[in-house]
Design an enzyme around this catalytic site. Structure first.
Site, PDB file in Angstrom:
ATOM      1  N   GLY A  14      19.833  -0.154   0.076  1.00  0.00           N
ATOM      2  CA  GLY A  14      21.084  -0.784  -0.323  1.00  0.00           C
ATOM      3  C   GLY A  14      21.827  -1.498   0.777  1.00  0.00           C
ATOM      4  O   GLY A  14      22.993  -1.859   0.601  1.00  0.00           O
ATOM      5  N   GLY A  17      20.740  -7.706   0.689  1.00  0.00           N
ATOM      6  CA  GLY A  17      20.169  -8.334  -0.499  1.00  0.00           C
ATOM      7  C   GLY A  17      20.667  -7.753  -1.802  1.00  0.00           C
ATOM      8  O   GLY A  17      21.857  -7.471  -1.983  1.00  0.00           O
ATOM      9  N   TYR A 150       1.115  -6.253  -3.542  1.00  0.00           N
ATOM     10  CA  TYR A 150       2.511  -6.111  -3.959  1.00  0.00           C
ATOM     11  C   TYR A 150       2.607  -5.929  -5.470  1.00  0.00           C
ATOM     12  O   TYR A 150       3.323  -5.042  -5.954  1.00  0.00           O
ATOM     13  CB  TYR A 150       3.292  -7.346  -3.521  1.00  0.00           C
ATOM     14  CG  TYR A 150       4.733  -7.363  -3.981  1.00  0.00           C
ATOM     15  CD1 TYR A 150       5.692  -6.591  -3.339  1.00  0.00           C
ATOM     16  CD2 TYR A 150       5.132  -8.149  -5.053  1.00  0.00           C
ATOM     17  CE1 TYR A 150       7.018  -6.606  -3.753  1.00  0.00           C
ATOM     18  CE2 TYR A 150       6.448  -8.172  -5.476  1.00  0.00           C
ATOM     19  CZ  TYR A 150       7.394  -7.399  -4.821  1.00  0.00           C
ATOM     20  OH  TYR A 150       8.700  -7.413  -5.242  1.00  0.00           O
TER      21      TYR A 150
END
Length: 253
Positions: A14, A17, A150
């Site tokens: 957090g 972004g 990914y």
């Protein structure tokens, strides 16, 4: 009275972004917030921006000892969790033939293994009728060259979340996911980009996205908080926040 007053929220990943966007909205809504990150610069910037209204904790999502320590810190600082946002993630671009074992392990350790054990360790602290939101990716429903590993990590995360949604039904805990497309963040989700590479990545993203633009952090944040607090009859779902990319919408948009 803020929209989230009395709520206890934890945002994993957090400090910048999209995760920072969620943390800022929670703080603005008077929630009690604890957020994590690993990068020291991002941690310091988050503390400068949000302290003392939020607890900013260094924790490596891929390190089980850090995850155990995080659980103890959450118990001490918040006492429990009403909303958990699992947002930490890393990515690397390479065609299948060029993927190294090191890159493979790095992405799976953070995105899949780290997320799994973070939730496992924090689960006893999540209040009945609370909620969990994962950050997955539009790659779960689309094919992008160079993003095989990914994509695999995010698909694994979605599958885990859906099983977890089923397991947590008796406690009334909802589990959902937000799948961003191309979002305008400082790193664009790919660490180490030069400014020229970032501009090219944005150009490619704008061209590929049917809405012909990037999404904003605020647009992702609204989807995350909708699932976290307002979508009270929704669990096991993934919302695309991608400008139509994952659905392959036509150019008329």
């Amino acid at each position: 009275m803020g929209a989230y007053e009395g709520k206890r929220a934890v945002v994993i990943g957090g400090t910048h972004g999209m995760g920072m966007g969620v943390a800022e909205e929670l703080v603005a809504g008077d929630a009690r917030v604890l957020l994590t990150g690993r990068n020291e610069r991002n941690l310091e910037e988050a503390r400068a921006k949000l302290a003392p209204k939020a607890h900013v904790v260094r924790a490596d999502a891929a390190d089980l000892a850090d995850i155990d320590a995080l659980a103890a810190t959450v118990r001490e600082q918040l006492g429990g969790i009403d909303f958990l946002h699992v947002n930490a993630g890393v990515s690397g671009l390479a065609p299948v033939a060029e993927v190294t074992e090191e890159a493979y392990d790095w992405m799976f350790d953070v995105n899949a293994k780290g997320a799994f054990f973070t939730v496992q360790r924090l689960l006893p602290l999540i209040a009945d009728h609370g909620s969990i939101v994962f950050t997955t990716s539009v790659t779960n429903v689309s094919s992008s060259a160079g993003m095989s590993v990914y994509s695999g990590t995010k698909a694994a995360l979605l599958s885990f979340g859906r099983v977890l949604a089923s397991e947590l039904l008796p406690r009334g805990i909802r589990v959902n996911a937000v799948a961003p497309g191309f979002i305008d963040t400082p790193s664009m989700g790919v660490p180490g980009l030069t400014e020229e590479q970032r501009e090219e990545f944005m150009r490619v993203g704008d061209a590929a996205t049917p809405m012909r633009r990037h999404g904003t952090i605020a647009e992702v944040t609204r989807a995350v908080l909708f699932l976290g607090f307002e979508a009270t009859f929704t669990s096991g779902q993934e919302i695309l926040v991608d400008g139509g990319l994952g659905l392959g919408l036509g150019s008329e948009l």
